[in-house]
Design a protein around this motif. Structure first.
Motif, PDB file in Angstrom:
ATOM      1  N   GLU A 165      -9.435  18.087  -9.847  1.00 32.51           N
ATOM      2  CA  GLU A 165      -8.109  18.694  -9.926  1.00 32.51           C
ATOM      3  C   GLU A 165      -7.029  17.682 -10.288  1.00 32.51           C
ATOM      4  N   LEU A 166      -7.407  16.409 -10.308  1.00 29.38           N
ATOM      5  CA  LEU A 166      -6.447  15.397 -10.743  1.00 29.38           C
ATOM      6  C   LEU A 166      -6.273  15.426 -12.253  1.00 29.38           C
ATOM      7  N   ALA A 167      -7.149  16.131 -12.933  1.00 27.40           N
ATOM      8  CA  ALA A 167      -7.157  16.102 -14.400  1.00 27.40           C
ATOM      9  C   ALA A 167      -5.779  16.431 -14.952  1.00 27.40           C
ATOM     10  N   GLY A 168      -5.360  15.628 -15.902  1.00 27.28           N
ATOM     11  CA  GLY A 168      -4.085  15.897 -16.549  1.00 27.28           C
ATOM     12  C   GLY A 168      -2.885  15.514 -15.709  1.00 27.28           C
ATOM     13  N   LEU A 169      -3.097  14.733 -14.669  1.00 27.49           N
ATOM     14  CA  LEU A 169      -1.976  14.353 -13.807  1.00 27.49           C
ATOM     15  C   LEU A 169      -0.928  13.568 -14.589  1.00 27.49           C
ATOM     16  N   HIS A 170      -1.422  12.773 -15.552  1.00 25.10           N
ATOM     17  CA  HIS A 170      -0.496  11.947 -16.318  1.00 25.10           C
ATOM     18  C   HIS A 170       0.547  12.811 -17.018  1.00 25.10           C
ATOM     19  N   GLY A 171       0.091  13.973 -17.533  1.00 23.51           N
ATOM     20  CA  GLY A 171       1.032  14.854 -18.201  1.00 23.51           C
ATOM     21  C   GLY A 171       1.943  15.582 -17.223  1.00 23.51           C
ATOM     22  N   ARG A 172       1.403  15.856 -16.014  1.00 23.82           N
ATOM     23  CA  ARG A 172       2.183  16.653 -15.067  1.00 23.82           C
ATOM     24  C   ARG A 172       3.256  15.823 -14.389  1.00 23.82           C
TER      25      ARG A 172
ATOM     26  N   ILE B  65     -11.604   8.119 -10.477  1.00 23.06           N
ATOM     27  CA  ILE B  65     -10.360   8.802 -10.097  1.00 23.06           C
ATOM     28  C   ILE B  65      -9.311   8.594 -11.184  1.00 23.06           C
ATOM     29  N   ILE B  66      -9.193   7.340 -11.622  1.00 25.35           N
ATOM     30  CA  ILE B  66      -8.159   7.045 -12.616  1.00 25.35           C
ATOM     31  C   ILE B  66      -8.490   7.725 -13.932  1.00 25.35           C
ATOM     32  N   LYS B  67      -9.779   7.761 -14.233  1.00 26.35           N
ATOM     33  CA  LYS B  67     -10.189   8.440 -15.465  1.00 26.35           C
ATOM     34  C   LYS B  67      -9.772   9.909 -15.403  1.00 26.35           C
ATOM     35  N   ALA B  68     -10.008  10.526 -14.251  1.00 23.90           N
ATOM     36  CA  ALA B  68      -9.636  11.935 -14.118  1.00 23.90           C
ATOM     37  C   ALA B  68      -8.136  12.111 -14.283  1.00 23.90           C
ATOM     38  N   ALA B  69      -7.361  11.206 -13.714  1.00 26.19           N
ATOM     39  CA  ALA B  69      -5.907  11.373 -13.741  1.00 26.19           C
ATOM     40  C   ALA B  69      -5.344  11.132 -15.138  1.00 26.19           C
ATOM     41  N   TYR B  70      -5.909  10.178 -15.885  1.00 22.98           N
ATOM     42  CA  TYR B  70      -5.299   9.805 -17.155  1.00 22.98           C
ATOM     43  C   TYR B  70      -5.985  10.430 -18.364  1.00 22.98           C
ATOM     44  N   LEU B  71      -7.318  10.513 -18.311  1.00 25.82           N
ATOM     45  CA  LEU B  71      -8.027  10.976 -19.496  1.00 25.82           C
ATOM     46  C   LEU B  71      -8.537  12.399 -19.366  1.00 25.82           C
ATOM     47  N   GLY B  72      -8.623  12.888 -18.116  1.00 22.79           N
ATOM     48  CA  GLY B  72      -9.197  14.217 -17.913  1.00 22.79           C
ATOM     49  C   GLY B  72      -8.295  15.307 -18.481  1.00 22.79           C
ATOM     50  N   HIS B  73      -8.929  16.360 -19.001  1.00 21.38           N
ATOM     51  CA  HIS B  73      -8.166  17.509 -19.487  1.00 21.38           C
ATOM     52  C   HIS B  73      -8.568  18.705 -18.670  1.00 21.38           C
ATOM     53  N   SER B  74      -7.601  19.425 -18.185  1.00 23.30           N
ATOM     54  CA  SER B  74      -7.937  20.639 -17.465  1.00 23.30           C
ATOM     55  C   SER B  74      -7.817  21.803 -18.434  1.00 23.30           C
ATOM     56  N   TRP B  75      -8.580  22.853 -18.167  1.00 15.65           N
ATOM     57  CA  TRP B  75      -8.617  23.981 -19.102  1.00 15.65           C
ATOM     58  C   TRP B  75      -7.276  24.688 -19.144  1.00 15.65           C
ATOM     59  N   GLU B  76      -6.838  25.126 -17.978  1.00 19.09           N
ATOM     60  CA  GLU B  76      -5.492  25.715 -17.986  1.00 19.09           C
ATOM     61  C   GLU B  76      -4.536  24.597 -17.585  1.00 19.09           C
ATOM     62  N   THR B  77      -3.389  24.529 -18.219  1.00 21.86           N
ATOM     63  CA  THR B  77      -2.467  23.458 -17.880  1.00 21.86           C
ATOM     64  C   THR B  77      -1.649  23.881 -16.668  1.00 21.86           C
ATOM     65  N   PRO B  78      -1.844  23.155 -15.548  1.00 21.05           N
ATOM     66  CA  PRO B  78      -1.053  23.475 -14.362  1.00 21.05           C
ATOM     67  C   PRO B  78       0.394  23.055 -14.603  1.00 21.05           C
ATOM     68  N   PRO B  79       1.313  23.663 -13.870  1.00 21.18           N
ATOM     69  CA  PRO B  79       2.716  23.329 -14.090  1.00 21.18           C
ATOM     70  C   PRO B  79       3.017  21.889 -13.696  1.00 21.18           C
ATOM     71  N   ALA B  80       4.095  21.375 -14.269  1.00 21.12           N
ATOM     72  CA  ALA B  80       4.507  20.013 -13.936  1.00 21.12           C
ATOM     73  C   ALA B  80       4.849  19.949 -12.455  1.00 21.12           C
ATOM     74  N   VAL B  81       4.572  18.775 -11.867  1.00 16.86           N
ATOM     75  CA  VAL B  81       4.825  18.621 -10.442  1.00 16.86           C
ATOM     76  C   VAL B  81       6.298  18.315 -10.235  1.00 16.86           C
ATOM     77  N   HIS B  82       6.886  19.057  -9.335  1.00 13.15           N
ATOM     78  CA  HIS B  82       8.285  18.791  -9.055  1.00 13.15           C
ATOM     79  C   HIS B  82       8.396  17.887  -7.832  1.00 13.15           C
ATOM     80  N   LEU B  83       8.966  16.712  -8.028  1.00 12.10           N
ATOM     81  CA  LEU B  83       9.167  15.787  -6.923  1.00 12.10           C
ATOM     82  C   LEU B  83      10.651  15.732  -6.604  1.00 12.10           C
TER      83      LEU B  83
END
Lengths: 472, 167
Positions: A350-357, A417-435
């Protein structure tokens, strides 16, 4: 005024009581309570800092204040403050228990503060029990009742088992030496070190602490408890409670270790077993919290290397490592808490695509994971380097070699873990994280701390050495 | 003489307690056994301990047991003899203990040492505890408080909880 020496403890105690009375007074009011807890725990950090220079003996010698205990108290209240920062949105904890949640959190911190200062075996035991019981209940407060209860009961049953082993060990130790104060123990113990009662007593006593530290033969509760507990509580167990236990183990070993090679051998075996087991088991974990649980076991192994090296350098490296663990573990948990889907645990995929989010969270995750893995220039690298240097000075080459192999093994799952966060692609794009803005500052500050301490660790090393010297 | 009489009474009532099938009867027999122990303490010159024993064990804990037994309301289990492989090891260990105990008494006659009588008045005892260990006592009291609050949060009903969460 002697009472001023007891300042941080009194303050935390009063705050805990305040929350208890508040919980009887009115129902929970999430945002107000959180701001209140944040302010009060922040003030706690200031008060512990103000009492940094306190020295002396209290309560008929059962309680000792020196640089060692005061630095750890600052670290603990800082850890509490960080955890409270994460509690802005305690979705996972049942609404009606949120005030009690703060009560237990503060009482647990109080118990750990008492633990790092206690000099009497009885006081050490009771303080440890107080912190354990608060944690048992904190673990069960999860909204998903079955999950929390299962984790809590597993933790409780193994915990009381470990405590009873420890009490038995202390009784044997008392029978063999007749000493209950740590400083007396240090004087009497070398004479009776050959007798079976003293050796078994010592090992069983340490067993109780190794349970808390999650060292190899006592590690089995960690994964289940981390998985079942609310995220904030898991973060608390992994950071503040580990720091306190590392402190008390350092204190005990420093008191009883008169260059007894026997104890060092036992510790070395335990350290190798926990490192290897923790790292190998972490590889196959999918759940982030389980993964971090096994990585905790491995890190306990690294800390033990510092402790068993002994001397000022060894203890200083263990202190440094404990402080580093506090920061880097907390940063990972910050990411986990923010990203966790409601009512469930975070999976690695579920970390996939974190870099984009959220680039900031991805950066925080990368720096803290690199730090845990021990890649320069981070605080974790300096910690490992310092621990291994201390061990090399004592001629423990084989131990360091095994530890280095373990570091390489651990790189595998850390990089996944880092690979998942930076290189992983998730099928549906989850919304950006609001901090929220304050969380952004906190994340930025943590990243900066880890990097700056990695480039320029000298002040922290000086501090650790001073702390270790005050112990000798 | 009273000592041996009481001792025999304790052993007998405890034996009755562990062999009863009905839980409430077992608890009542255990109560007798506790009173006997209290009398033993009194005979050994420790009236404070005897009083505490009656108050805490016979008074508080036994009543708690009774409540729990009545609340759970277990049906009397039918007579089941444990299989041989379960009680044989226990019986062997028990026999070894008896042999060792008998050997200790018989092999070295005349080496019994009378324990020095440590009589302390309640006042001295309290002074000692509160002067030397009062931090520990405070921690214990806090521990009990935590246990109480924890038991309350865990014990509150499931059903009520859910409705409140949804509200």
């Amino acid at each position: 005024m002697k009472w001023m020496l007891f300042g941080p403890e009194t303050y935390i105690f009063l705050v805990a009581f305040f929350f208890l009375i508040l919980s009887m007074w009115r129902g929970p009011h999430s945002e107000k309570d959180h701001v209140l807890a944040l302010a009060l725990s922040g003030l706690g950090v200031v008060i512990s800092l103000a009492c940094l220079g306190a020295e002396g003996l209290l309560f008929a010698g059962a309680y000792r204040l020196d640089l060692f205990s005061q630095v750890f108290k600052v670290a603990l209240s800082f850890g509490l403050f960080l955890i409270v920062c994460l509690c802005a949105n305690v979705e996972e904890i049942k609404r009606r228990y949120r005030l009690e949640f703060y009560f237990f959190l503060f009482v647990c911190t109080l118990a750990m503060m008492l633990l790092v200062s206690a000099q009497h075996l009885l006081t050490i035991l009771l303080a440890l029990e107080l912190s354990s019981y608060s944690l048992y209940i904190l673990v069960t407060l999860r909204r998903d009742e079955d999950m929390g209860l299962e984790a809590g009961i597993k933790y409780f049953l193994t915990g009381i088992f470990a405590s009873s082993i420890m009490i038995f060990g202390m009784a044997l130790l008392y029978g063999a030496t007749g000493a209950v104060y740590l400083q007396d123990l240090a004087q009497v113990l070398p004479e009776v070190m050959g007798t079976p009662a003293a050796v078994i007593g010592l090992l069983l006593t340490f067993g109780g602490f190794f349970f808390k530290l999650a060292v190899y033969p006592f590690h089995f509760w960690v994964a289940d408890t981390y998985q079942g507990a609310p995220d904030q509580v898991t973060a608390y167990i992994a950071t503040a409670s580990k720091v306190a236990v590392i402190a008390v183990v350092i204190k005990l070993i420093a008191a009883v270790d008169q260059n007894s090679t026997y104890l060092i051998h036992v510790l070395a075996v335990l350290s190798i077993a926990s490192m290897t087991l923790g790292n190998l088991a972490a590889m196959v974990q999918k759940d982030m919290k389980r993964l971090l649980a096994y990585s905790t076991i491995a890190h306990s192994g690294y800390v033990l290397i510092g402790i068993l090296s002994g001397g000022t350098a060894g203890y200083a490296s263990a202190v440094f490592y404990a402080l580093a663990l506090l920061v880097m573990k907390f940063t990972v948990f910050l990411v986990v808490v923010v990203l966790s889907p409601r009512g469930k645990n975070l999976e690695r995929e579920e970390l996939a695509g974190l870099h984009g989010r959220s680039p900031l969270l991805a950066l925080a995750l990368m720096v803290s994971i690199f730090s845990l893995a021990g890649i320069p220039p981070t605080i974790g690298f300096m910690g490992k380097f310092y621990v291994f240097m201390g061990a090399m000075d004592k001629g423990l080459f084989v131990l360091v070699l095994i530890a280095m192999i373990n570091v390489v093994v651990s790189l595998y799952y850390y990089l996944l873990i880092i690979k998942a966060a930076y290189l992983g692609h998730s099928w549906e794009t989850p919304p950006a994280v609001h901090l929220p803005q304050p969380m952004r500052w906190l994340t930025g500050a943590l990243i900066a701390t880890m990097m700056v301490a990695g480039f320029y660790p000298t002040p922290l090393i000086r501090l650790s050495e001073a702390v270790a010297r005050s112990l000798m | 003489m009273i000592f041996y009489l009481t001792g025999g009474l304790i052993v007998a009532s405890t034996a009755m307690a562990i062999t009863r099938r009905h839980m409430v009867h077992a608890v009542i027999y255990l109560l007798f056994s506790f009173f006997g122990t209290a009398i033993l303490f009194y005979l050994l010159g420790a009236p404070l301990l005897a009083a505490l024993w009656v108050i805490i064990y016979a008074g508080a804990i036994m009543v708690l047991f009774l409540f729990v037994v009545m609340m759970i309301r277990t049906d009397a289990t039918e007579e089941v003899m444990f299989p041989l492989n379960q009680w044989l090891p226990a019986a062997i260990f028990g026999a070894i203990y008896m042999a060792v105990g008998a050997a200790v008494v018989l092999m070295t006659p005349g080496t019994e040492v009378a324990l020095p009588l440590m009589a302390g008045s309640p006042r001295e005892f309290a002074l000692y505890v509160f002067q030397n260990h009062w931090l520990s006592i405070e921690i214990v009291s806090l521990l009990l408080l935590v246990a109480l609050v924890g038991a309350m949060s865990l014990g509150r009903g499931k059903g009520r909880d859910r409705t409140e969460d949804e509200a």
